[in-house]
Enzyme design. Structure first.
Site, PDB file in Angstrom:
ATOM      1  N   LYS A  26      60.517  85.095  18.498  1.00 35.70           N
ATOM      2  CA  LYS A  26      60.997  85.616  19.784  1.00 35.70           C
ATOM      3  C   LYS A  26      59.811  85.764  20.734  1.00 35.70           C
ATOM      4  O   LYS A  26      58.798  86.383  20.379  1.00 35.70           O
ATOM      5  CB  LYS A  26      61.643  86.992  19.595  1.00 35.70           C
ATOM      6  CG  LYS A  26      63.072  86.923  19.121  1.00 35.70           C
ATOM      7  CD  LYS A  26      63.632  88.313  18.923  1.00 35.70           C
ATOM      8  CE  LYS A  26      64.491  88.764  20.077  1.00 35.70           C
ATOM      9  NZ  LYS A  26      65.100  90.107  19.791  1.00 35.70           N
TER      10      LYS A  26
HETATM   11  O1  G3P Z   1      68.564  92.105  20.576  1.00 38.13           O
HETATM   12  C1  G3P Z   1      68.203  92.866  21.686  1.00 38.13           C
HETATM   13  C2  G3P Z   1      68.522  94.273  21.510  1.00 38.13           C
HETATM   14  O2  G3P Z   1      67.936  94.802  20.356  1.00 38.13           O
HETATM   15  C3  G3P Z   1      68.239  95.133  22.684  1.00 38.13           C
HETATM   16  O3  G3P Z   1      69.275  96.022  22.699  1.00 38.13           O
HETATM   17  O4  G3P Z   1      70.419  98.117  23.159  1.00 38.13           O
HETATM   18  O5  G3P Z   1      67.906  98.006  23.206  1.00 38.13           O
HETATM   19  O6  G3P Z   1      69.254  96.935  25.002  1.00 38.13           O
HETATM   20  P1  G3P Z   1      69.206  97.342  23.566  1.00 38.13           P
END
Ligand code: G3P
Length: 217
Positions: free
Chosen positions: A83
């Site tokens: 990533k």
């Molecule tokens: O895969 C991306 C994710 O982990 C981010 O999620 O909820 O932190 O925006 P969030």
């Protein structure tokens, strides 16, 4: 549509795997930091558990640092996807890694213009973060619609969309309707997706009525 699980928690990964719901895993430094093990130890364990892509994020800033780090991370499992946050250094690194056959996932992606550049750089995957867009009053799902439309216009684009930052089951349903190849789902949302109050009520009613007809547990 493939389902990836958006967690670095081994127990949650095993639980979802038992349901046949883990086509891959996405992690990021924040998710890894919750688990109390070194990134390498944990990613190696996750990679042994999961048959499919395991996404690990670089922390390098320059193209040179990213490429060097990616080559190390790629040795942590059989199907590691690197990533890489999108910016100009990241895009240069994606191009280099693509020519060397290392799979990449361009992450922290918030616009269709970024999605175009990621595809041109040769990204294997992109991760548009839809929940974080919703949080600041932009419609994250509209971004998925735009990217789907653009990618579908060009046969040469092979980059796959991983819908990320998923906050509720509607995100998953709408992403599937739009034809996103993959949605990466946090464990709590997977739980919610299986539930329906009418299912619970129906089961309770059937169990009650089964007693009346001599069915014993
Ligand atoms: O895969 C991306 C994710 O982990 C981010 O999620 O909820 O932190 O925006 P969030």
């Amino acid at each position: 549509m493939k389902i990836f699980i958006d967690t670095a928690n081994l127990n949650e990964i095993r639980k979802a795997k038992a349901l046949g719901l883990v086509d891959g895993v996405t992690t990021n430094p924040t998710l890894l930091a919750k688990e109390g093990e070194t990134a390498e130890t944990l990613i190696r364990k996750i990679s042994k558990e999961v048959k499919g892509p395991v996404n690990v994020e670089v922390t390098g800033i320059t193209c040179e640092e990213i490429v060097k780090e990616a080559k190390v991370l790629a040795t942590w499992g059989d199907e590691i996807v690197i990533k890489i946050p999108i910016n100009q250094e990241g895009l240069k690194a994606v191009r280099i890694l693509a020519t060397e056959g290392i799979q990449t996932n361009v992450t922290l992606l918030f616009s269709a213009s970024q999605a175009i550049l990621a595809a041109k750089a040769g990204a294997t995957y992109i991760c548009p973060f839809i929940g974080r867009l919703d949080d600041i009053s932009f419609n994250g799902l509209e971004l998925i619609q735009q990217i789907r439309e653009i990618y579908d216009n060009y046969d040469e684009i092979e980059t796959r969309i991983i819908v990320a930052s998923v906050r509720n089951p509607i995100h998953v349903i709408e992403a599937a309707r739009m034809g996103a190849e993959i949605v990466t789902i946090p464990p709590a949302i997977l739980d919610q997706m299986a539930k329906h109050p009418l299912t619970d009520r129906g089961i309770a009613q059937f169990l009650e009525d089964a007693k009346k007809i001599g069915v014993k547990k």
